[in-house]
Design an enzyme around this catalytic site. Structure first.
Site, short mmCIF file in Angstrom:
data_model
loop_
_atom_site.label_atom_id
_atom_site.label_comp_id
_atom_site.label_asym_id
_atom_site.label_seq_id
_atom_site.Cartn_x
_atom_site.Cartn_y
_atom_site.Cartn_z
N HIS A 78 40.33 69.95 -26.86
CA HIS A 78 41.04 69.27 -26.30
C HIS A 78 42.08 70.40 -27.01
O HIS A 78 42.39 71.01 -27.51
CB HIS A 78 41.78 67.44 -26.72
CG HIS A 78 42.95 67.68 -25.67
ND1 HIS A 78 44.11 67.39 -26.16
CD2 HIS A 78 42.58 66.91 -24.27
CE1 HIS A 78 44.47 67.45 -24.93
NE2 HIS A 78 44.17 66.54 -23.90
N ASP B 9 37.63 63.20 -20.76
CA ASP B 9 36.28 62.95 -19.06
C ASP B 9 34.81 63.02 -19.64
O ASP B 9 34.24 63.45 -18.44
CB ASP B 9 36.71 64.67 -18.88
CG ASP B 9 38.38 65.17 -18.30
OD1 ASP B 9 38.68 63.66 -17.56
OD2 ASP B 9 38.66 65.97 -17.98
N1 ACO Z 1 32.31 73.90 -25.61
C1 ACO Z 1 32.21 74.68 -26.37
N2 ACO Z 1 33.64 75.49 -27.26
C2 ACO Z 1 34.87 75.19 -26.98
C3 ACO Z 1 34.94 74.39 -25.93
C4 ACO Z 1 34.48 73.20 -25.35
N3 ACO Z 1 34.64 72.85 -23.83
N4 ACO Z 1 36.29 73.69 -26.15
C5 ACO Z 1 36.82 74.89 -27.11
N5 ACO Z 1 35.60 75.43 -26.95
C6 ACO Z 1 36.17 76.67 -28.50
C7 ACO Z 1 36.21 77.53 -27.73
O1 ACO Z 1 34.96 78.88 -27.21
C8 ACO Z 1 37.14 78.66 -28.57
O2 ACO Z 1 36.59 78.50 -29.66
P1 ACO Z 1 36.45 80.59 -30.18
O3 ACO Z 1 38.01 79.87 -31.75
O4 ACO Z 1 35.42 81.20 -31.23
O5 ACO Z 1 37.04 81.37 -29.59
C9 ACO Z 1 37.76 77.40 -29.16
O6 ACO Z 1 36.79 75.93 -29.06
C10 ACO Z 1 39.31 77.21 -29.22
O7 ACO Z 1 39.07 77.41 -27.42
P2 ACO Z 1 40.40 77.06 -26.65
O8 ACO Z 1 39.80 77.40 -25.39
O9 ACO Z 1 41.18 78.65 -26.73
O10 ACO Z 1 41.06 76.30 -26.23
P3 ACO Z 1 41.91 75.44 -25.59
O11 ACO Z 1 42.97 74.73 -26.18
O12 ACO Z 1 42.85 76.61 -24.72
O13 ACO Z 1 41.48 74.17 -24.20
C11 ACO Z 1 40.48 73.21 -23.13
C12 ACO Z 1 41.39 73.42 -24.05
C13 ACO Z 1 40.89 73.66 -21.73
C14 ACO Z 1 40.16 71.79 -22.91
C15 ACO Z 1 39.02 73.72 -23.70
O14 ACO Z 1 38.70 72.31 -24.61
C16 ACO Z 1 38.09 73.26 -22.88
O15 ACO Z 1 37.97 74.22 -22.03
N6 ACO Z 1 37.07 73.03 -22.71
C17 ACO Z 1 36.16 72.15 -21.81
C18 ACO Z 1 36.81 71.61 -20.33
C19 ACO Z 1 37.26 70.29 -20.17
O16 ACO Z 1 36.95 68.84 -20.58
N7 ACO Z 1 38.43 69.66 -19.61
C20 ACO Z 1 39.28 68.63 -20.08
C21 ACO Z 1 40.38 68.90 -21.12
S1 ACO Z 1 40.69 66.65 -21.39
C22 ACO Z 1 41.69 66.98 -19.70
O17 ACO Z 1 42.89 68.09 -19.46
C23 ACO Z 1 42.22 65.52 -18.72
#
Ligand code: ACO
Length: 473
Positions: free
Chosen positions: A347, A405
């Site tokens: 998140h 989710d």
């Molecule tokens: N699985 C694996 N790795 C993850 C995940 C995940 N679900 N989420 C974040 N990371 C990792 C990234 O790969 C990144 O790693 P790095 O630093 O080695 O490159 C680090 O954590 C930061 O991730 P970002 O994508 O930059 O985080 P951001 O804040 O931009 O994204 C998001 C947040 C979009 C929710 C992300 O965690 C994600 O894609 N999750 C999966 C989709 C999801 O479940 N979405 C629902 C969110 S809740 C909602 O919106 C209602």
């Protein structure tokens, strides 16, 4: 509250205990103290850390997993409140008296019926459309049915909005530090109903439209699902609560007290969440003085994405793909090696366990056990094993935990909803937060208009097309 639902309340109370055990929850000064514009903040890509506006609607404390609506803890609202009461709270800022709540509920019930919108949906190619696409277009149809904006002779009154034109804003070059813009949105002028229109039509940004959207987006979602699956559209039942009526209009079955209570909790949990992507999208649209129906439509569009609300559908597909709890470790290893995002985890704001997932996990377990279905049980066991694997590997260092989710799809499935409906159900609930925040923002509107850093070339000389030398590939 119904006798049989006590167990559900206990689940929520226990989830609260687990969340706060041994922790003194404190607000983060950076996001709760009074500020004076212009404000200094450190902004990361994707506007991470940016302060876009002030709000009294709700607060997400990501470092401690604390979510409040108008000062009230989400766990307490889930344990003791109802979705209707929470909508009132979000919109008006305080809990209602019994009389106020009854009158609010009556208003919502009155607005469930949408014959004009259903008529238009029947002409729309629903079977060839995704359920979120139907919901998105349905918000346009609601605007047509409920307001005068689509009347052929309606002309918007732009006199009060004229200074909202971005080019007339002096702030870009001379930051004045005003708390709000001097060209405040004059609601009375801009939303004045034309004299000659049907008196039953609403002002596109007034109380009626907020209620219309809270109530009728649920009816659109239900009608869309019934039409998509070639079933008869079910008329709303005025005797049922918002949660029970939603289940009834979608599945055709009146829910038990326990099912109704669980649906109510899901609606409360999803009702608001800071200015997440969909809320921000709807605020941006509203800030142009477009109308609240278009603004909510853009919220629906933004929610659809897999990085946001669309993740709930993908979680179920992912759990089915894993196939069995024994496969979790290998599946996770492969997913990590392919740099796949694990749906339902991580998140932007929460760097602790999402409080909403703390409630949804036990609710999913409760429903799975009650269903007696071995298929449901297997899916839940895969989910628990995956949660364990992700938290062990990514929890400590990357602060990645289950989000809202992750378990919601299992709960929705057990309540009898199809996978296509997971994200629309999220939207049905989130409408409350969208309209509450739009109404609040419009009180002191200023058009959203950030800048980009230009990274392209400068001072290129224009060469007429016949003189350009073609590059040979
Ligand atoms: N699985 C694996 N790795 C993850 C995940 C995940 N679900 N989420 C974040 N990371 C990792 C990234 O790969 C990144 O790693 P790095 O630093 O080695 O490159 C680090 O954590 C930061 O991730 P970002 O994508 O930059 O985080 P951001 O804040 O931009 O994204 C998001 C947040 C979009 C929710 C992300 O965690 C994600 O894609 N999750 C999966 C989709 C999801 O479940 N979405 C629902 C969110 S809740 C909602 O919106 C209602």
């Amino acid at each position: 509250m119904h006798e049989n639902t006590k167990e559900i309340t206990e689940l929520v109370v226990n989830a609260k205990k687990q969340a706060y055990e041994g922790k003194g929850i404190v607000p983060e000064p950076a996001f709760t103290k009074n500020i004076k514009w212009p404000v200094k903040c450190i902004v990361g890509p994707g506007l991470e850390g940016a302060i876009a506006c002030e709000s009294k609607v709700g607060y997400v404390n990501g470092s401690q997993g604390w979510l409040i609506y108008r000062g009230y803890d989400i766990f307490d609202l889930c344990a003791y409140s109802t979705y209707e009461e929470v909508c009132y709270l979000l919109l008006f800022g305080s809990l209602p008296s019994e009389k106020q709540l009854n009158s609010f509920k009556k208003d919502l019930i009155k607005l469930r019926s949408i014959p004009g919108t259903i008529g238009l949906l029947r002409k729309f190619p629903i079977k060839e459309s995704n359920a979120m696409a139907t919901l998105r277009i349905g918000t346009n149809f609601l605007r047509r049915e409920s307001t005068y904006l689509d009347l052929p002779d309606y002309k918007p009154d732009t006199t009060s909005a004229i200074s909202a034109d971005e080019d007339s804003i002096p702030m870009e070059t001379i930051p004045k530090g005003e708390r709000h813009a001097i060209y405040e949105f004059d609601k009375s002028k801009n939303t004045k109903k034309p004299d000659n229109v049907d008196k039953n039509l609403y002002s596109p940004s007034g109380y009626d439209s907020c209620c219309r959207l809270i109530s009728s987006v649920a009816s659109v979602a239900a009608a869309g699902e019934r039409l998509r699956t070639s079933q008869v559209v079910i008329k709303p039942d005025p005797e049922l609560s918002h949660a029970a009526n939603l289940i009834y209009m979608i599945t055709g079955k009146r829910p038990t007290a326990v099912e109704e209570r669980i649906m109510d909790i899901i609606l409360i949990l999803h009702a608001d969440h800071g200015i997440n992507a969909s809320t921000f999208a709807s605020l941006v649209v509203a800030s142009t003085l477009s109308d609240i129906y278009f603004a909510v439509g853009s919220g629906v569009a933004a929610l659809n994405g897999p990085l946001h609300g669309g993740a709930n559908e993908r979680v179920l597909s992912m759990l089915l793909e894993i196939g069995s709890p024994e496969n979790v470790k290998d599946w996770f290893k492969k997913a990590r090696s392919e740099k796949r995002k694990i749906m339902g985890f991580g998140h932007r704001v929460y760097k602790a366990y999402d409080p909403r997932a703390r409630v949804l996990g036990p609710l999913a377990e409760f429903l799975v056990n009650a269903s007696g279905s071995s298929e449901n049980k297997k899916i839940f066991e895969i989910a628990k094993a995956l949660e364990n694997e992700v938290v062990i590997n990514l929890g400590k260092d990357k602060k990645i935990f289950p989000n809202v989710d992750f378990y919601s799809g299992i709960v929705y499935s057990c309540l009898g909803f199809s996978q296509e409906m997971f994200t629309p159900l999220f939207a049905v609930s989130r409408v409350a937060g969208w309209v509450a925040r739009i109404a609040e923002y419009l009180e002191h509107n200023r058009i959203f208009r950030p800048r980009t850093i230009y990274t392209g070339p400068l001072n290129k000389k224009y060469i007429p097309i016949n003189k350009r030398i073609k590059k040979v590939k």
